[in-house]
Design an enzyme around this catalytic site. Structure first.
Site, PDB file in Angstrom:
ATOM      1  N   TRP A 186       0.859  -1.180   0.000  1.00  0.00           N
ATOM      2  CA  TRP A 186       0.000   0.000   0.000  1.00  0.00           C
ATOM      3  C   TRP A 186       0.896   1.232   0.000  1.00  0.00           C
ATOM      4  O   TRP A 186       1.729   1.414   0.894  1.00  0.00           O
ATOM      5  CB  TRP A 186      -0.936   0.035   1.214  1.00  0.00           C
ATOM      6  CG  TRP A 186      -1.645   1.357   1.279  1.00  0.00           C
ATOM      7  CD1 TRP A 186      -2.521   1.844   0.364  1.00  0.00           C
ATOM      8  CD2 TRP A 186      -1.472   2.388   2.265  1.00  0.00           C
ATOM      9  NE1 TRP A 186      -2.918   3.117   0.721  1.00  0.00           N
ATOM     10  CE2 TRP A 186      -2.300   3.473   1.871  1.00  0.00           C
ATOM     11  CE3 TRP A 186      -0.708   2.503   3.429  1.00  0.00           C
ATOM     12  CZ2 TRP A 186      -2.374   4.647   2.613  1.00  0.00           C
ATOM     13  CZ3 TRP A 186      -0.782   3.675   4.170  1.00  0.00           C
ATOM     14  CH2 TRP A 186      -1.621   4.732   3.764  1.00  0.00           C
ATOM     15  N   GLU A 227      -2.797  -2.703  -2.983  1.00  0.00           N
ATOM     16  CA  GLU A 227      -3.986  -2.121  -2.329  1.00  0.00           C
ATOM     17  C   GLU A 227      -4.248  -0.689  -2.788  1.00  0.00           C
ATOM     18  O   GLU A 227      -3.408   0.187  -2.653  1.00  0.00           O
ATOM     19  CB  GLU A 227      -3.778  -2.146  -0.802  1.00  0.00           C
ATOM     20  CG  GLU A 227      -4.944  -1.552  -0.030  1.00  0.00           C
ATOM     21  CD  GLU A 227      -4.724  -1.546   1.483  1.00  0.00           C
ATOM     22  OE1 GLU A 227      -3.600  -1.845   1.945  1.00  0.00           O
ATOM     23  OE2 GLU A 227      -5.688  -1.238   2.204  1.00  0.00           O
ATOM     24  N   LYS A 229      -6.597   2.987  -2.940  1.00  0.00           N
ATOM     25  CA  LYS A 229      -7.306   3.852  -1.996  1.00  0.00           C
ATOM     26  C   LYS A 229      -7.915   5.034  -2.730  1.00  0.00           C
ATOM     27  O   LYS A 229      -7.375   5.483  -3.740  1.00  0.00           O
ATOM     28  CB  LYS A 229      -6.330   4.329  -0.920  1.00  0.00           C
ATOM     29  CG  LYS A 229      -7.008   5.031   0.235  1.00  0.00           C
ATOM     30  CD  LYS A 229      -6.081   5.171   1.435  1.00  0.00           C
ATOM     31  CE  LYS A 229      -6.796   5.897   2.557  1.00  0.00           C
ATOM     32  NZ  LYS A 229      -6.053   5.866   3.802  1.00  0.00           N
ATOM     33  N   ASP A 260      -9.763  -3.026   0.429  1.00  0.00           N
ATOM     34  CA  ASP A 260      -9.971  -2.542   1.791  1.00  0.00           C
ATOM     35  C   ASP A 260     -11.370  -1.933   1.846  1.00  0.00           C
ATOM     36  O   ASP A 260     -11.718  -1.077   1.026  1.00  0.00           O
ATOM     37  CB  ASP A 260      -8.889  -1.504   2.134  1.00  0.00           C
ATOM     38  CG  ASP A 260      -8.967  -1.017   3.576  1.00  0.00           C
ATOM     39  OD1 ASP A 260     -10.074  -0.637   4.004  1.00  0.00           O
ATOM     40  OD2 ASP A 260      -7.928  -1.005   4.258  1.00  0.00           O
ATOM     41  N   HIS A 263     -11.833   1.939   1.404  1.00  0.00           N
ATOM     42  CA  HIS A 263     -11.063   2.669   0.392  1.00  0.00           C
ATOM     43  C   HIS A 263     -11.842   3.018  -0.859  1.00  0.00           C
ATOM     44  O   HIS A 263     -11.273   3.177  -1.934  1.00  0.00           O
ATOM     45  CB  HIS A 263      -9.818   1.866   0.015  1.00  0.00           C
ATOM     46  CG  HIS A 263      -8.790   1.886   1.092  1.00  0.00           C
ATOM     47  ND1 HIS A 263      -7.485   1.520   0.892  1.00  0.00           N
ATOM     48  CD2 HIS A 263      -8.870   2.243   2.386  1.00  0.00           C
ATOM     49  CE1 HIS A 263      -6.807   1.637   2.015  1.00  0.00           C
ATOM     50  NE2 HIS A 263      -7.631   2.071   2.946  1.00  0.00           N
ATOM     51  N   HIS A 287      -8.895  -6.318   3.307  1.00  0.00           N
ATOM     52  CA  HIS A 287      -8.637  -5.549   4.516  1.00  0.00           C
ATOM     53  C   HIS A 287     -10.003  -5.199   5.071  1.00  0.00           C
ATOM     54  O   HIS A 287     -10.653  -4.271   4.607  1.00  0.00           O
ATOM     55  CB  HIS A 287      -7.835  -4.282   4.219  1.00  0.00           C
ATOM     56  CG  HIS A 287      -6.366  -4.517   4.293  1.00  0.00           C
ATOM     57  ND1 HIS A 287      -5.439  -3.507   4.231  1.00  0.00           N
ATOM     58  CD2 HIS A 287      -5.660  -5.661   4.467  1.00  0.00           C
ATOM     59  CE1 HIS A 287      -4.224  -4.027   4.346  1.00  0.00           C
ATOM     60  NE2 HIS A 287      -4.331  -5.330   4.487  1.00  0.00           N
ATOM     61  N   ASP A 295     -12.807   6.120   5.219  1.00  0.00           N
ATOM     62  CA  ASP A 295     -11.831   5.111   5.639  1.00  0.00           C
ATOM     63  C   ASP A 295     -11.421   5.375   7.084  1.00  0.00           C
ATOM     64  O   ASP A 295     -10.290   5.728   7.367  1.00  0.00           O
ATOM     65  CB  ASP A 295     -10.606   5.232   4.713  1.00  0.00           C
ATOM     66  CG  ASP A 295      -9.450   4.361   5.152  1.00  0.00           C
ATOM     67  OD1 ASP A 295      -9.690   3.233   5.556  1.00  0.00           O
ATOM     68  OD2 ASP A 295      -8.296   4.835   5.076  1.00  0.00           O
ATOM     69  N   ASP A 297     -11.415   3.324   9.709  1.00  0.00           N
ATOM     70  CA  ASP A 297     -10.752   2.239  10.421  1.00  0.00           C
ATOM     71  C   ASP A 297     -11.313   1.979  11.810  1.00  0.00           C
ATOM     72  O   ASP A 297     -10.555   1.780  12.765  1.00  0.00           O
ATOM     73  CB  ASP A 297      -9.241   2.488  10.481  1.00  0.00           C
ATOM     74  CG  ASP A 297      -8.643   2.663   9.095  1.00  0.00           C
ATOM     75  OD1 ASP A 297      -8.557   1.678   8.371  1.00  0.00           O
ATOM     76  OD2 ASP A 297      -8.278   3.801   8.740  1.00  0.00           O
ATOM     77  N   ASP A 327      -7.895  -4.747   9.097  1.00  0.00           N
ATOM     78  CA  ASP A 327      -7.127  -3.503   9.059  1.00  0.00           C
ATOM     79  C   ASP A 327      -7.922  -2.395   9.741  1.00  0.00           C
ATOM     80  O   ASP A 327      -8.708  -1.711   9.094  1.00  0.00           O
ATOM     81  CB  ASP A 327      -6.806  -3.124   7.601  1.00  0.00           C
ATOM     82  CG  ASP A 327      -5.989  -1.849   7.512  1.00  0.00           C
ATOM     83  OD1 ASP A 327      -5.477  -1.407   8.555  1.00  0.00           O
ATOM     84  OD2 ASP A 327      -5.865  -1.288   6.408  1.00  0.00           O
TER      85      ASP A 327
HETATM   86  C1  RNT Z   1      -4.265   2.600   4.668  1.00  0.00           C
HETATM   87  C2  RNT Z   1      -4.316   1.183   4.225  1.00  0.00           C
HETATM   88  C3  RNT Z   1      -3.246   0.309   4.771  1.00  0.00           C
HETATM   89  C4  RNT Z   1      -2.905   0.582   6.224  1.00  0.00           C
HETATM   90  C5  RNT Z   1      -2.006  -0.439   6.855  1.00  0.00           C
HETATM   91  C6  RNT Z   1      -1.454   0.031   8.145  1.00  0.00           C
HETATM   92  O1  RNT Z   1      -5.337   3.330   4.265  1.00  0.00           O
HETATM   93  O2  RNT Z   1      -5.572   0.663   4.510  1.00  0.00           O
HETATM   94  O3  RNT Z   1      -3.563  -1.008   4.547  1.00  0.00           O
HETATM   95  O4  RNT Z   1      -4.057   0.717   6.999  1.00  0.00           O
HETATM   96  O5  RNT Z   1      -1.048  -0.822   5.975  1.00  0.00           O
HETATM   97 ZN    ZN Z   2      -5.840  -1.434   4.285  1.00  0.00          ZN
END
Ligand code: RNT
Ligand code: ZN
Length: 419
Positions: A186, A227, A229, A260, A263, A287, A295, A297, A327
């Site tokens: 990423w 990955e 975003k 993810d 994202h 993720h 995003d 988290d 994640d």
């Molecule tokens: C960030 C990505 C990535 C990170 C990790 C820590 O937006 O999702 O995967 O969260 O690598």
């Molecule tokens: Zn991620």
């Protein structure tokens, strides 16, 4: 909960599912075999051991200052070991490159080697946990807006060397554990505001990746995954590694793609991408996160989208090609509690999907019985899948239901609150 209550509820559930033609024991066996790749970074707010005073950058941020984060490899290992006692099944651990054992020295990102991760590989062997890996492009003086896609060749070279080394570290992990290590790539590169040279940066990212990935490493040991975003903090306007970029890259190079959950556009979901991407890439890495508005988290919970994701994995018939990783990073609540809540939610969603009488639903579909399909799906929501999960936990010697809360409280009292 009393053992006989759990057993009785399970026997009842088993009968109810049997009447739908679903074999509960098969579902448990399948769930038991689905490993989740647990992200190491919930334990310490994505700081790692490269620089203990390090600040998180690269478009991601943790919020909260709950006491007790892991400050050393030993503390992190202890925390993960504790988490593993509170969830059934065998799982993996996903490490970032900044979590190496650098022996108290500062080791530059373009200098890291497999030896810096031998402590982890030994731990993995001892605990029976397999490792996944992530190169770390963020939180570094050389990672401003751009890394692999920088106009500055020196910056690009530095990060290419980092990536090269990360692949070799992941390869060594795969070799030692006798199972391919998934190496997630990423790259946060992007800009806050209107960017003119979008094509040029994307061309550079492609070139940098092409150059490093040209080193062929057997997929028996290493599986690279890319990955995408949509945007991050400070990269609201432009992210080089967008969905189109990496979808194109993964398809062209026949490699794994990471999806993810946070994202994409706020109402866009990854569950509906599974059945498309499985047709064009060999494998998918997930993720799993909870995007609250963006995003953000948050700790994974049993949401409709998480269930839909699990259903798509199971219904596709290719569960073996989809790897579930987590994640998220919430620093505002007990971090172990965050882990266990999220992992259990992911397992519960998967179990529900495994307990679905999919053939019956497909029959309705083929007969164009749309009301019946909808009504059946609604009924399934209230089936006693939780009795099956509770029984599975009990069988594995894991706290059942909310009993894990007091275990986390006890660990907080004895351990994390003393940090
Ligand atoms: C960030 C990505 C990535 C990170 C990790 C820590 O937006 O999702 O995967 O969260 O690598
Ligand atoms: Zn991620």
């Amino acid at each position: 909960m009393k053992e006989e209550v759990i057993k009785k509820a399970f026997e009842d559930a088993k009968e109810q599912y049997a009447s739908l033609g679903v074999n509960v024991d098969n579902a448990i066996e399948k769930l038991d075999k689905s490993s989740i790749s647990i992200h190491c970074w919930q334990a310490d707010d994505v700081i790692g051991f490269e620089n203990p005073d390090g600040q998180l950058s690269g478009g991601i941020q943790t919020t909260g200052n709950y006491p007790g984060k892991a400050r050393t490899i030993e503390e992190l290992q202890k925390d993960i070991e504790k988490v593993l006692t509170l969830i059934p099944g065998k799982h993996r651990l996903s490490l970032h490159a900044i979590y190496g054992d650098f022996g108290g020295e500062f080791v530059e990102r373009d200098q890291i080697e497999p030896k810096h991760f031998q402590t982890w590989m030994d731990w993995a062997k001892k605990t029976g946990v397999k490792l996944d890996f992530n190169s770390t492009f963020f939180s570094h003086p050389k990672s401003g807006e751009y890394t692999l896609s920088s106009f500055d060749p020196e910056i690009r070279n530095f990060w290419k060397e980092h990536l090269r080394r990360c692949r070799r570290i992941a390869e060594e992990m795969g070799r030692q554990q006798g199972d391919a290590c998934i190496h997630n790539i990423w790259v946060h590169d992007g800009e806050k505001d209107k960017t003119v040279s979008r094509f040029q940066h994307r061309e550079l990212l492609k070139q940098s990746l092409d150059e490093v990935l040209a080193e062929k490493i057997s997929t028996d040991y290493l599986k690279d995954s890319v990955e995408c975003k949509l945007f991050g903090i400070g990269s609201e306007s432009y992210v080089v590694g967008s969905h189109e970029f990496y979808m194109g890259y993964a398809v062209k190079n026949n490699m794994m793609l990471t999806l993810d959950a946070g994202h994409f556009h706020p109402t866009e979901v990854i569950s509906d991408k599974i059945s498309s991407m499985l047709l064009f890439v060999p494998e998918i890495n997930l993720h799993v996160s909870r995007p609250e508005r963006w995003d953000s988290d948050h700790v994974v919970i049993l949401s409709d989208e998480l269930l839909a994701l699990s259903q798509e994995i199971v219904r596709s018939g290719y569960a073996d090609r989809v790897h579930m990783g987590l994640d998220y990073f919430d620093a505002s609540i007990n971090r172990l509690g965050a882990y266990v809540t999220g992992i259990r939610a992911a397992q519960k969603a998967m179990l529900q999907a495994l307990l679905e009488p999919t053939d019956k639903l497909r029959t309705y579909e083929k007969q164009d019985k749309k009301f019946q399909r909808l009504a059946y799906l609604e009924e399934l929501k209230a089936m006693p899948w939780n009795a099956v999960y509770n029984y599975y936990c009990m069988r594995e010697g894991i706290p059942v239901g909310e009993e894990f809360i007091k275990e986390i409280e006890a660990y907080e009292e004895s351990t994390t609150s003393k940090r």
